[in-house]
Design an enzyme around this catalytic site. Structure first.
Site, PDB file in Angstrom:
ATOM      1  N   GLU A 238       0.786  -1.073   0.005  1.00 39.63           N
ATOM      2  CA  GLU A 238      -0.111  -0.089   0.009  1.00 39.63           C
ATOM      3  C   GLU A 238       0.859   1.264  -0.059  1.00 39.63           C
ATOM      4  O   GLU A 238       0.553   2.194  -0.746  1.00 39.63           O
ATOM      5  CB  GLU A 238      -0.860   0.059   1.220  1.00 39.63           C
ATOM      6  CG  GLU A 238      -2.226  -0.694   1.322  1.00 39.63           C
ATOM      7  CD  GLU A 238      -3.175  -0.511   2.644  1.00 39.63           C
ATOM      8  OE1 GLU A 238      -4.031   0.225   2.272  1.00 39.63           O
ATOM      9  OE2 GLU A 238      -2.603  -1.041   3.646  1.00 39.63           O
TER      10      GLU A 238
ATOM     11  N   LYS B 116     -10.664   5.630   2.391  1.00 35.04           N
ATOM     12  CA  LYS B 116     -10.268   4.651   1.226  1.00 35.04           C
ATOM     13  C   LYS B 116     -11.397   4.053   0.616  1.00 35.04           C
ATOM     14  O   LYS B 116     -12.198   3.203   0.961  1.00 35.04           O
ATOM     15  CB  LYS B 116      -9.271   3.555   1.893  1.00 35.04           C
ATOM     16  CG  LYS B 116      -8.246   3.991   2.569  1.00 35.04           C
ATOM     17  CD  LYS B 116      -7.281   2.914   2.897  1.00 35.04           C
ATOM     18  CE  LYS B 116      -5.950   3.186   3.499  1.00 35.04           C
ATOM     19  NZ  LYS B 116      -5.064   2.138   3.946  1.00 35.04           N
TER      20      LYS B 116
ATOM     21  N   TYR C 178     -10.324  28.408   1.898  1.00 35.63           N
ATOM     22  CA  TYR C 178     -10.585  27.112   1.639  1.00 35.63           C
ATOM     23  C   TYR C 178      -9.501  26.385   0.800  1.00 35.63           C
ATOM     24  O   TYR C 178      -9.286  25.320   0.674  1.00 35.63           O
ATOM     25  CB  TYR C 178     -11.966  26.491   1.486  1.00 35.63           C
ATOM     26  CG  TYR C 178     -12.752  27.367   0.394  1.00 35.63           C
ATOM     27  CD1 TYR C 178     -12.457  27.079  -0.920  1.00 35.63           C
ATOM     28  CD2 TYR C 178     -13.666  28.258   0.773  1.00 35.63           C
ATOM     29  CE1 TYR C 178     -13.373  27.622  -1.805  1.00 35.63           C
ATOM     30  CE2 TYR C 178     -14.316  28.937  -0.191  1.00 35.63           C
ATOM     31  CZ  TYR C 178     -14.282  28.597  -1.449  1.00 35.63           C
ATOM     32  OH  TYR C 178     -14.779  29.341  -2.449  1.00 35.63           O
TER      33      TYR C 178
ATOM     34  N   GLU D 140      -5.454   6.935  11.125  1.00 34.50           N
ATOM     35  CA  GLU D 140      -5.496   7.788  12.378  1.00 34.50           C
ATOM     36  C   GLU D 140      -4.412   8.707  12.386  1.00 34.50           C
ATOM     37  O   GLU D 140      -4.632   9.913  12.830  1.00 34.50           O
ATOM     38  CB  GLU D 140      -5.809   6.912  13.595  1.00 34.50           C
ATOM     39  CG  GLU D 140      -6.978   6.023  13.862  1.00 34.50           C
ATOM     40  CD  GLU D 140      -6.896   4.734  12.990  1.00 34.50           C
ATOM     41  OE1 GLU D 140      -7.994   3.947  13.183  1.00 34.50           O
ATOM     42  OE2 GLU D 140      -6.101   4.519  12.144  1.00 34.50           O
TER      43      GLU D 140
END
Length: 156
Positions: A52, A129, A84, A104
């Site tokens: 990954e 994901k 933004y 996290e």
């Protein structure tokens, strides 16, 4: 036929700035501003497995900043709020700067940077994901982190 009415020069029309100012002084209306970015799609290299982190994958991030009362509600100037576009660039930089094993940790790093760089009282970061590397069919997996500005250490 409409009745004739002469304007009273001593009266201001309803909804003037003076009325708004007196509402705030009397403890009336209060404005709280939230800046939200949804669906920021980035190609990143985060994940538990080495594959990954090496091959990478698309993440979708949602960001919310609670900025409280900001002057832009009155001035209509970008300089008086959180831009933004800049937030998106900051999130992209943090998410692509290094590789994390967990969402996290990534969300925490993003939240910390947003609190450091922008005038926000609270930030909320969600990383999803859409195609997680698990052998089951799911729409997405995601992690959310919420951070609130601390006490005296964070005040100017």
């Amino acid at each position: 036929m409409a009745p004739e009415h002469e304007p009273d020069d001593d009266l201001e029309p309803e909804g003037t700035e003076d009325d708004a100012d007196s509402d705030f002084e009397d403890g009336g209306d209060q404005t709280e501003v939230t800046i939200e970015v949804r669906g920021l799609s980035l190609y990143t290299h985060h994940g538990v497995t080495a594959a990954e982190r090496e091959v990478g994958q698309r993440l979708v991030l949602d960001i919310r900043l609670e900025v409280g009362d900001c002057d832009a509600t009155v001035t209509d100037m970008v300089e008086d709020t959180v831009d933004y576009g800049e937030v998106c660039n900051t999130v992209s930089l943090v998410a692509q700067q290094r590789s994390y094993k967990t969402l996290e940790r990534l969300c925490s790093a993003v939240a910390d940077r947003l609190l450091d760089e922008y005038a926000a009282d609270e930030v909320w970061v969600k990383a999803a994901k859409p195609e997680p590397p698990i052998p089951l069919s799911v729409d997405e997996v995601s992690v959310e982190v919420w951070r609130q500005r601390g006490g005296a250490d964070d005040e100017d």
